[in-house]
Every structure is written in structure tokens, then in C-alpha cells.
Scaffold this motif. Structure first.
Motif, mmCIF file in Angstrom:
data_model
loop_
_atom_site.group_PDB
_atom_site.id
_atom_site.type_symbol
_atom_site.label_atom_id
_atom_site.label_comp_id
_atom_site.label_asym_id
_atom_site.label_seq_id
_atom_site.Cartn_x
_atom_site.Cartn_y
_atom_site.Cartn_z
ATOM 1 N N GLY A 1 0.791 -1.233 0.000
ATOM 2 C CA GLY A 1 0.000 0.000 0.000
ATOM 3 C C GLY A 1 0.820 1.278 0.000
ATOM 4 O O GLY A 1 0.390 2.287 0.546
ATOM 5 N N LEU A 2 2.009 1.238 -0.585
ATOM 6 C CA LEU A 2 2.845 2.444 -0.589
ATOM 7 C C LEU A 2 3.028 3.026 -1.994
ATOM 8 O O LEU A 2 3.755 4.007 -2.170
ATOM 9 N N TRP A 3 2.404 2.413 -2.968
ATOM 10 C CA TRP A 3 2.667 2.790 -4.354
ATOM 11 C C TRP A 3 2.358 4.266 -4.616
ATOM 12 O O TRP A 3 3.124 4.961 -5.288
ATOM 13 N N SER B 1 5.279 7.760 8.053
ATOM 14 C CA SER B 1 5.047 7.366 9.443
ATOM 15 C C SER B 1 5.889 6.126 9.734
ATOM 16 O O SER B 1 6.398 5.471 8.827
ATOM 17 N N LYS B 2 5.981 5.818 11.040
ATOM 18 C CA LYS B 2 6.764 4.666 11.455
ATOM 19 C C LYS B 2 6.289 3.377 10.782
ATOM 20 O O LYS B 2 7.097 2.560 10.333
ATOM 21 N N GLY B 3 4.956 3.223 10.713
ATOM 22 C CA GLY B 3 4.397 2.010 10.111
ATOM 23 C C GLY B 3 4.744 1.909 8.631
ATOM 24 O O GLY B 3 5.065 0.837 8.129
ATOM 25 N N MET B 4 4.685 3.059 7.936
ATOM 26 C CA MET B 4 5.020 3.046 6.514
ATOM 27 C C MET B 4 6.489 2.712 6.308
ATOM 28 O O MET B 4 6.852 1.980 5.383
ATOM 29 N N LYS B 5 7.330 3.245 7.189
ATOM 30 C CA LYS B 5 8.766 2.939 7.079
ATOM 31 C C LYS B 5 9.004 1.451 7.269
ATOM 32 O O LYS B 5 9.792 0.831 6.541
ATOM 33 N N GLN B 6 8.301 0.889 8.263
ATOM 34 C CA GLN B 6 8.479 -0.533 8.534
ATOM 35 C C GLN B 6 8.047 -1.362 7.319
ATOM 36 O O GLN B 6 8.715 -2.315 6.935
ATOM 37 N N LYS B 7 6.939 -0.961 6.703
ATOM 38 C CA LYS B 7 6.472 -1.687 5.525
ATOM 39 C C LYS B 7 7.474 -1.568 4.383
ATOM 40 O O LYS B 7 7.742 -2.539 3.672
ATOM 41 N N LEU B 8 8.026 -0.378 4.232
ATOM 42 C CA LEU B 8 9.001 -0.184 3.160
ATOM 43 C C LEU B 8 10.243 -1.054 3.405
ATOM 44 O O LEU B 8 10.795 -1.654 2.482
ATOM 45 N N ALA B 9 10.640 -1.140 4.675
ATOM 46 C CA ALA B 9 11.800 -1.971 4.996
ATOM 47 C C ALA B 9 11.490 -3.442 4.723
ATOM 48 O O ALA B 9 12.371 -4.201 4.307
ATOM 49 N N ILE B 10 10.246 -3.842 4.930
ATOM 50 C CA ILE B 10 9.865 -5.224 4.616
ATOM 51 C C ILE B 10 9.910 -5.441 3.103
ATOM 52 O O ILE B 10 10.436 -6.448 2.623
ATOM 53 N N ALA B 11 9.404 -4.460 2.356
ATOM 54 C CA ALA B 11 9.467 -4.555 0.890
ATOM 55 C C ALA B 11 10.914 -4.696 0.444
ATOM 56 O O ALA B 11 11.241 -5.497 -0.427
ATOM 57 N N ARG B 12 11.794 -3.938 1.073
ATOM 58 C CA ARG B 12 13.211 -3.977 0.711
ATOM 59 C C ARG B 12 13.797 -5.364 0.967
ATOM 60 O O ARG B 12 14.610 -5.860 0.182
ATOM 61 N N ALA B 13 13.360 -5.994 2.068
ATOM 62 C CA ALA B 13 13.892 -7.326 2.384
ATOM 63 C C ALA B 13 13.395 -8.383 1.399
ATOM 64 O O ALA B 13 13.976 -9.449 1.296
ATOM 65 N N LEU B 14 12.298 -8.077 0.686
ATOM 66 C CA LEU B 14 11.672 -9.092 -0.175
ATOM 67 C C LEU B 14 11.989 -8.928 -1.654
ATOM 68 O O LEU B 14 11.695 -9.813 -2.457
ATOM 69 N N THR C 1 6.819 -5.823 14.216
ATOM 70 C CA THR C 1 5.686 -4.976 14.596
ATOM 71 C C THR C 1 5.977 -4.098 15.806
ATOM 72 O O THR C 1 5.076 -3.490 16.359
ATOM 73 N N SER C 2 7.250 -4.022 16.222
ATOM 74 C CA SER C 2 7.513 -3.245 17.432
ATOM 75 C C SER C 2 7.286 -1.763 17.132
ATOM 76 O O SER C 2 7.727 -1.225 16.128
ATOM 77 N N GLY C 3 6.562 -1.121 18.028
ATOM 78 C CA GLY C 3 6.329 0.306 17.888
ATOM 79 C C GLY C 3 5.234 0.678 16.904
ATOM 80 O O GLY C 3 5.050 1.859 16.620
ATOM 81 N N LEU C 4 4.504 -0.305 16.388
ATOM 82 C CA LEU C 4 3.424 0.027 15.451
ATOM 83 C C LEU C 4 2.081 0.065 16.188
ATOM 84 O O LEU C 4 1.878 -0.637 17.167
ATOM 85 N N ASP C 5 1.158 0.874 15.680
ATOM 86 C CA ASP C 5 -0.181 0.892 16.283
ATOM 87 C C ASP C 5 -0.887 -0.418 15.931
ATOM 88 O O ASP C 5 -0.461 -1.126 15.020
ATOM 89 N N PRO C 6 -1.944 -0.759 16.675
ATOM 90 C CA PRO C 6 -2.580 -2.075 16.482
ATOM 91 C C PRO C 6 -2.986 -2.338 15.036
ATOM 92 O O PRO C 6 -2.850 -3.459 14.545
ATOM 93 N N GLU C 7 -3.431 -1.307 14.343
ATOM 94 C CA GLU C 7 -3.892 -1.533 12.982
ATOM 95 C C GLU C 7 -2.723 -1.832 12.039
ATOM 96 O O GLU C 7 -2.755 -2.800 11.268
#
Ligand SMILES: Nc1ncnc2c1ncn2[C@@H]1O[C@H](COP(=O)(O)OP(=O)(O)OP(=O)(O)O)[C@@H](O)[C@H]1O
Ligand SMILES: [Mg+2]
Lengths: 302, 251
Positions: free
Chosen positions: A119-121, A132-145, A158-164
Motif C-alpha cells: 500500500g505504498l505505491w 510514518s513509522k508504520g510506513m517505514k516498517q512496511k518499506l523496509a519489509i518490501a526492501r527485504a523481499l 511490529t515493534s512500535g506500530l499501532d494495532p492496525e
């Protein structure tokens, strides 16, 4: 997919990981739990070909980590403890840089695929510093994949992310697991471990226990049945059933420990009814993994 | 070592550095060209070169072309000062070294990519500044000005741009990188790297003022000395750029 034999890592006099032996099959989601400083990150760094073990060896994706760390790095993906993105570059340029380092034949297609999945396109050309922190985390996951690794190491995704956001990331991990990837997941979130992992390893320098969440619970507590009655009964006379190991009565609630509830429950219930019990509900007591975790960690003296 | 990965890293450095705000632009591009512009302005201020006699012309050219020469010695030292420190400090601050080291990138590629990202612009900008300077003089001033200047400065220009500039840029790059790996805040890194730059800069200036115009080989000797320092710093950096070292000891 991952085999570790007597893996040990020291930093000077301090032992970070000691004599760790593990085997993780292809397609498993292996949860790695342990308190702060237990050696989770150090283990991941060794298995991903970043840090050399002081002793022992490991084979990851069929490659010896000590002999060919470069090849291991090509085959595995890692989400590090800190996302470590380039804040001034756009999401797209962050991924393009990594795609080029892996020498991907078609980096643009991979980037598009994962930015869309996460969902970052829409925001691909914005500098990561504005995320946001959550978006950064997702981007880092994309980078790992990006390079489609067979083995994926996720260090506290998921450390430091809001529940959603945490849920989005968790759902995504579940989806990756369904694609037959082997996932090594370090986490402090026991609910997450229970939800996602096929097996769990508890570490505190040494590996304390390994097993499926169910196994760990049973091994520690056995299985327990909860029976709710309409009215309290006195069990002054013994149940006279040899397989009943322990009975706790608490008003209208009975807690009974059994080894094999599937076979023993009918006998037990029949006997209780004979004794005049009016049974409303019978169910198995599901302990949280948290109880198991705290129990095992506190048993372990440093 | 693959050139592709070195090139990819280098492009990333430039994209990041030049998006990193104004300081890099000012330090590497704006300041050199402003200084050079001022020198050119002074040349034009002098007025009509055609009217002075040859002896006078030789004296005037010697004076007016001296300051730009100092600049051509200075740029290769000043430019890496900002880029090379940034290349290391920003990775440390953003904690981006660990994911980077988890890729197939080799540590020698990391070192070479970062070093070239600083050396190439330093040498390139110095050469461009020189070309611009000579071009303007050639186009806009009477031809004999450049002729006289070439007689006086030709050899030293070759020495300064061909030999001194790349070696000094390498020295300043390696020194700044070494310092940046050891130090945890930007200001300390900048201060220490200025200390590393001063002796080289001052020796170059000293040679120019004292002897140089007659004996350009002295600058060559200085360049040779810097080359030896370069080798020492490369040796040091090979140790500092171990994967293990970067992950566990760069702070
Ligand atoms: N570079 C290092 N130098 C010295 N000691 C280190 C280094 N890295 C880790 N350690 C030590 O090794 C031990 C394990 O650290 P590690 O980061 O692996 O723990 P962790 O399980 O990931 O902890 P957390 O849950 O806090 O992330 C700690 O005692 C830590 O201080
Ligand atoms: Mg950790």
C-alpha cells in the motif's frame, strides 16, 4: 532450510549466544522469543551472514554461513531491528538502490509489486523522512523481499506500530508464510508468536525450549479441563478415578488436570453426574503463551 | 569487486548528498565557483592589458594569477571535507549500515564507492573550475595575457591539477572517512578533518609563496608525500571497513 549447530557468539568476555542448535524446515514460521539482550538479534546476524560465529556452524538455504557468507546474503532477506532507510531519498529510490545491489534483472517490476502489496505505491516518490513509522516498517519489509529470498529474517517487525499497522504487517507475514517461504521471526509479542508461528524457540543466551505453541503449553502445565456447574457440589468423597491428577474446586467451577481429555472426559463427566453435579459447560483451559513464557524465562537462571 | 555495485553505491551517495540540503551544494559547488568568479572579476577590473609594457605585464599577470592558483590547490582539499564526512555520518545516523551490509555488497566495494563519490567530484570540480578560468581568460582577454600566464604558471598548473589535485582529494577523502567512522557526532568529525586538512593546505601555500614559480617540482614532491599518506590511510581503512568492525564498533 536453517540448520544451526552449537552456534556461539562472544563479544569480548560477554557471551551473547551460547551453543545454539536448531533445525527449521522449509515453509516454517519459526518464532524466536526471549527477553531483551537474550541474543535474538545476534543470532539473526549470524544466520544472515552478517556476523561470524565465534564457534559452531550454520547452514542456511543450503549454504554454509561461515564459508560463504556472501552467497547466504544473496539468498536470504532480513528486516533489521531498525528500518535503516535513507530518509532523504524517495521510497522508490530506496528500493531501486537495493534492487541494483542485488543485480535484479527487472527491479522496477519487483518494486511495483511490493509497493502495491504494502500500500505504498501512491507515495513512492515522496521522501521516506515524511513517512510514518508504520510506513517505514512496511518499506523496509518490501526492501527485504525485493530479491525474493527463500529465507526471511524478521527482527521485531511490529515493534512500535499501532494495532492496525501491526495487524497489516502480521497479515502480510501470514501471506508470505502461505507462499512457502521460511520465516524466522524475532518478537516480544507473544500473541503474534502464537498466531503466526508453527514453532517457537525460547532463548536466553542458551536455547531454553523449542516446540509448537501447543506443545510448550502442555509440556509445562499438562491439560486442564474447566467445568462450570449450576450449583457447587462437595467432592469430599474422592472421585475415585485414577487418571485425575489434580482437582481444584472454586465455587461452581472445577479445574481438573488430565493427560488425555479426549478419552477421559466422558468417563469423568459420567462420574460427576453420578455424584450429583449439574454440568453447564465443559471446555479445555487455554493458557496464554505469556504464562508459559514468563514461567520458562523465570526458571532459567542467567 | 564488481564495478556495477560500486557505481550503484556512488550514484546513491550523490543523490543522497545533493538532496541532503544546501550545505553540500554550498561546500562543493557554490563556494568554489564564487571564489573563482571574484578572481575573474579582479582580472577584468585591471583594465586594458594592451597598454602595459611586457615587463609590467609579466609582473601584473604573476600577481593576478596567483590567487586562482591557490584556489586550484584548495578545492581538492575542501570539497571532500563535506562529501566524505556526510557519506559516513549519514549512514551511521540513519542506522542504514546493517541492511546495507546484509546485501551482497562487499566491504571493499563500500569503501571504494564512498571514496570515489568524494574524490571524483573533488577532482572534477577543480578541473572544471580551471577550464572555466582559462576559457574565460582566453576568450575575453587579449591573447598575450594567457601566453604570459602560461610561461609563468604552465608547469605548476600541470603539477597542481594533474598530480596534486587527485592525490590531495584522495588524502582528504580517506582522512575524513577514517575520522567519520571513529567519531559519533558531525561537528567533531568536521573539526578533526579540518585539522587533517590544514597542514597539507598550508604546505602547498607555503611552497607557492616561497619558491614555487621557479621550481614546480617542489609541488611534485609534496604530492609524492601525500601519496605516501594516501597509502597509509588506505591500509588503515581496509581494517576499519571490515563487516564485523562496521557492525560492532562504528558508533
Ligand atoms: N556489538 C556488540 N558489542 C558488544 N556486545 C554486544 C554487541 N551486540 C550485542 N551485544 C551483546 O550481546 C547480547 C545479546 O544482544 P542482542 O542484541 O542479540 O539481544 P536481543 O535478544 O536482540 O535483545 P532485544 O530484545 O533488546 O533486541 C547483549 O548482552 C548485548 O549487550
Ligand atoms: Mg534485538
Amino acid at each position: 532450510m536453517i540448520i544451526a549447530e552449537h552456534l556461539t557468539r562472544r563479544f569480548g568476555d560477554r557471551v551473547a549466544v551460547e551453543n545454539l542448535s536448531l533445525e527449521i524446515a522449509e515453509g516454517e514460521v519459526f518464532g524466536f522469543l526471549g527477553p531483551n539482550g537474550a541474543g535474538k538479534t545476534t543470532t539473526v546476524r549470524m544466520l544472515a551472514g552478517l556476523l561470524a560465529p565465534t564457534a559452531g556452524r550454520a547452514i542456511v538455504a543450503g549454504v554454509d554461513v561461515c564459508a560463504e557468507p556472501q552467497r547466504v546474503r544473496l539468498l536470504v532477506g532480513i528486516l533489521t531491528e531498525h528500518p535503516g532507510l535513507y530518509e532523504k531519498l524517495s521510497a522508490w529510490h530506496n528500493l531501486k538502490f537495493y534492487g541494483d545491489l542485488y543485480n535484479l534483472p527487472n527491479p522496477e517490476a519487483q518494486i511495483e509489486k511490493y509497493l502495491n502489496l504494502l500500500g505504498l505505491w501512491e507515495r513512492r516518490f515522496e521522501p521516506v523522512g515524511t513517512f510514518s513509522k508504520g510506513m517505514k516498517q512496511k518499506l523496509a519489509i518490501a526492501r527485504a523481499l525485493l530479491h525474493e529470498p527463500k529465507v526471511l529474517f524478521l527482527d521485531e517487525p511490529t515493534s512500535g506500530l499501532d494495532p492496525e499497522s501491526a495487524k497489516t504487517v502480521r497479515d502480510f507475514i501470514a501471506q508470505l508464510a502461505s507462499e512457502k517461504r521460511t520465516i524466522f521471526l524475532c518478537t516480544h509479542n507473544l500473541y503474534e508468536a502464537e498466531q503466526l508461528c508453527t514453532r517457537i524457540g525460547l532463548i536466553k543466551q542458551r536455547l531454553i525450549k523449542v516446540g509448537s505453541p501447543q506443545q510448550l503449553k502442555r509440556e509445562l502445565y499438562g491439560r486442564q479441563i474447566v467445568i462450570d456447574l449450576k450449583e457447587p457440589i462437595s467432592l469430599s468423597e474422592d472421585l475415585q478415578l485414577p487418571f485425575v491428577r489434580n482437582v481444584q474446586a472454586n465455587g461452581t467451577r472445577l479445574l481438573i488436570q488430565l493427560d488425555d481429555p479426549e478419552a477421559q472426559n466422558p468417563v469423568l463427566i459420567k462420574r460427576l453426574v453420578e455424584l450429583g453435579a449439574q454440568i453447564q459447560f465443559v471446555r479445555e483451559h487455554d493458557r496464554s503463551l505469556e504464562e508459559v513464557y514468563l514461567e520458562l524465562i523465570s526458571e532459567e537462571k542467567p | 569487486m564488481t564495478l556495477k555495485r560500486v557505481r550503484v553505491l556512488m550514484m546513491k551517495e550523490w543523490r543522497e548528498a545533493f538532496k541532503g540540503g544546501k550545505t553540500i551544494w554550498i561546500g562543493t559547488v557554490a563556494v568554489p565557483f564564487i571564489l573563482l568568479g571574484v578572481s575573474l572579476f579582479q582580472l577584468f577590473q585591471f583594465g586594458d592589458f594592451d597598454r602595459v609594457n611586457p615587463e609590467e605585464l609579466s609582473r601584473v599577470v604573476g600577481a593576478l594569477f596567483l590567487v586562482p592558483l591557490l584556489y586550484f590547490l584548495m578545492f581538492p582539499l575542501v570539497i571532500p571535507h563535506s562529501i566524505a564526512i556526510y557519506a559516513i555520518m549519514s549512514e551511521k545516523e540513519q542506522k542504514s549500515l546493517e541492511p546495507l551490509l546484509a546485501t551482497p555488497l562487499r566491504t571493499e566495494e563500500l569503501f571504494v564507492g564512498k571514496a570515489l563519490a568524494s574524490i571524483l567530484p573533488a577532482v572534477g570540480i577543480t578541473w572544471m573550475a580551471f577550464a572555466l578560468f582559462v576559457g574565460v581568460v582566453w576568450f575575453l582577454l587579449p591573447p598575450m595575457v594567457l601566453e604570459v600566464a602560461w610561461q609563468q604558471f604552465g608547469a605548476i598548473w600541470l603539477m597542481a591539477l594533474g598530480l596534486f589535485a587527485p592525490l590531495a582529494a584522495a588524502f582528504m577523502t580517506f582522512a575524513s572517512m577514517t575520522i567519520a567512522t571513529r567519531v559519533s557526532d558531525l561537528r567533531t568529525a568536521q573539526l578533526l578533518s579540518s585539522f587533517a586538512m590544514l597542514p597539507v593546505l598550508l604546505s602547498a601555500f607555503f611552497l607557492v609563496f616561497q619558491h614555487l614559480l621557479g621550481r614546480p617540482m617542489l609541488l611534485g614532491l609534496l604530492a609524492l608525500g601525500i601519496f605516501v599518506l594516501d597509502l597509509g590511510l588506505v591500509w588503515l581503512n581496509v581494517k576499519l571497513f571490515g563487516r564485523e568492525e562496521i557492525l560492532t564498533r562504528w558508533r
